[in-house]
Design an enzyme around this catalytic site. Structure first.
Site, PDB file in Angstrom:
ATOM      1  N   GLY A  22       0.818  -1.203   0.000  1.00 17.10           N
ATOM      2  CA  GLY A  22       0.000   0.000   0.000  1.00 17.10           C
ATOM      3  C   GLY A  22       0.846   1.245   0.000  1.00 17.10           C
ATOM      4  N   ASP A 136     -11.337   5.769   4.711  1.00 19.55           N
ATOM      5  CA  ASP A 136     -10.876   5.131   3.471  1.00 19.55           C
ATOM      6  C   ASP A 136     -11.620   3.814   3.253  1.00 19.55           C
ATOM      7  OD1 ASP A 136      -9.414   5.026   1.137  1.00 19.55           O
ATOM      8  OD2 ASP A 136      -7.640   4.135   2.057  1.00 19.55           O
TER       9      ASP A 136
END
Length: 456
Positions: A22, A136
């Site tokens: 990520g 998110d």
């Protein structure tokens, strides 16, 4: 520093395989050499170590996750540094991400969407109750195990609702495809922002397309502010269309008041989906008729789970759970009745115990249970002191991610408040309140209240 399979982090976690990467960190499958279990180790990326904001966000993720305890949120086990690089250790979820499932399937069935999004909503409700906004919410941050249990992950840009931000001036964090209108305009994220993103995810799962997807990130963000979402197919259930439409309201005040409300709206119809399990001596799947309490419990646990049931004189819930395929221990107070049931229902392990005497050792067990179901009105026969003792004992029979489902034949707000206080005193937290086992929201005319509890 080079990370590769075989490297031991913190003198305990042996890296096995890289599984994801990520913006702030890389995720590895690892083996906990102390407890002998698989874990997920998230290592902060070396190329962002010099950036103080990223380092602080990584640390804040650990702090926020440590304060969250819910079976639909990936559990944090540890935090530390290795050769100057911060890392998190979390439960490892076998299975795949929701984004991977969506890529493979294109569009998910209605029942699957209800199950997945409702569990995401429960996870968000727990986070919001703890004062945390995820910020998110998207398919890539949702893991689904083989048993269908959803785990919300990656709180890397989450924020406590009362915390000062780590965002640079003018910077908006999150994925543009799932950005709420208020966040696109530079306002602070709130629980309503997560609910909007949840609506976007639900819309995408049902149609296979993101409702707001333009040529550039800026154009996409602007579309959230100005454009109405595409109409969902008319063939979908009306209640599903309504709740998703409310989640996607442009004004936060027009969205559902809480993520828990979304879970209620999605869960009612899902509870009506027939359970499909292998029937003994048959090779095909067939619908199974079981008690409503067994149906609810089955939705909450993995397959072949270890379940403890405290009931009155009947054994409907225990028998139903055993029929579905779980391993069940049942406790009743009447020794003669236990002797009779043990002969009639050999699929269940019966014990004659008072609720205040229930422990793993009393049941001859060492491994914790996945869930405890206490039904049939037994709890109403105890004094408050006895109730705290009993609930404390039950909390110690379940694992860190275990749950307690409590049925209360109550009608007054005072009785409900007392039982809730007793559960808290016993080390349990209230995740959800239902008006019966069919997932109906609480109502004034309800004769039964069902509490879903977990360990702190």
């Amino acid at each position: 520093m080079r990370l590769e399979a075989g490297v031991v982090i913190g003198e305990r976690y042996e890296l096995v395989q890289s599984v994801a990467s990520g913006g702030m960190g890389d995720v590895w499958r690892a083996r906990d050499r102390v407890l002998g279990r698989p874990v997920a180790v998230k290592m902060m990326r070396p190329d962002v170590i010099a950036e103080p904001v990223f380092a602080e966000r990584f640390h804040e993720e650990a702090i926020l996750m440590a304060g969250l305890s819910h079976h639909n949120i990936a559990t944090l086990f540890d935090y530390g540094t290795y050769e100057g690089i911060a890392y998190l250790v979390m439960e490892f979820v076998e299975g795949q991400s929701l984004s991977a499932e969506l890529r493979e399937a294109g569009v998910l069935p209605v029942e699957r969407v209800r199950a997945v999004v409702a569990q995401m909503a429960l996870a968000l409700a727990a986070a919001h109750e703890a004062g945390v906004v995820h910020r998110d919410v998207k398919p890539a941050n949702v893991l689904i195990g083989p048993d269908g249990i959803v785990k919300l992950t990656d709180f890397g840009i989450a924020r406590a609702t009362d915390a000062a931000g780590l965002t640079r001036t003018g910077e908006t964090l999150g994925t543009p495809f799932y950005l709420s209108p208020e966040r696109a305009l530079g306002r602070s994220a709130t629980p309503a922002s997560d609910i909007y993103a949840l609506g976007v995810v639900a819309h995408e799962l049902l149609t296979g397309r993101r409702p707001f997807d333009r040529d550039t990130p800026i154009a996409t963000a602007l579309a959230h502010v100005t454009d109405p979402p595409p109409t969902l197919p008319a063939a979908l259930p009306d209640d599903l269309i309504r709740i998703i439409g409310r989640c996607l309201a442009k004004e936060p005040a027009d969205r559902p008041a809480s993520a828990q409300e979304v879970a209620y709206a999605l869960g009612i119809a899902f509870a009506e989906v027939p359970l499909m399990r292998p029937v003994p001596e048959q090779t095909r799947l067939a619908p199974i008729s079981v008690a409503p309490e067994a149906r609810l419990v089955d939705l909450m646990v993995r397959r072949k789970a270890r379940i403890l049931v405290l009931e009155a004189l009947h054994a409907g819930g225990a028998l139903g759970l055993a029929t579905i395929g779980h391993t069940v221990w049942a406790v009743q107070t009447d020794a003669e009745n236990v002797k009779r049931l043990a002969a009639e229902v050999p699929e269940v392990h019966f014990f004659a115990l008072d609720p205040t005497d229930v422990t793993l050792s009393a049941l001859g067990q060492v491994v914790p249970f996945d869930l405890v179901l206490w039904s049939g009105g037994l709890i109403g026969d105890l004094s408050r002191v006895e109730r705290v003792i009993a609930l404390k004992g039950l909390s110690e029979t379940i694992g860190p991610s275990g749950r307690v489902v409590l049925e209360l034949p109550l009608t007054t707000a005072r009785q409900f408040a007392e039982v809730t206080e007793d559960a808290i005193a016993a080390g349990l937290v209230l995740d959800l309140t239902l008006s019966g086992y069919d997932l109906r929201p609480p109502s004034d005319d309800a004769t039964t209240t069902v509490l879903l509890l977990s360990r702190r």
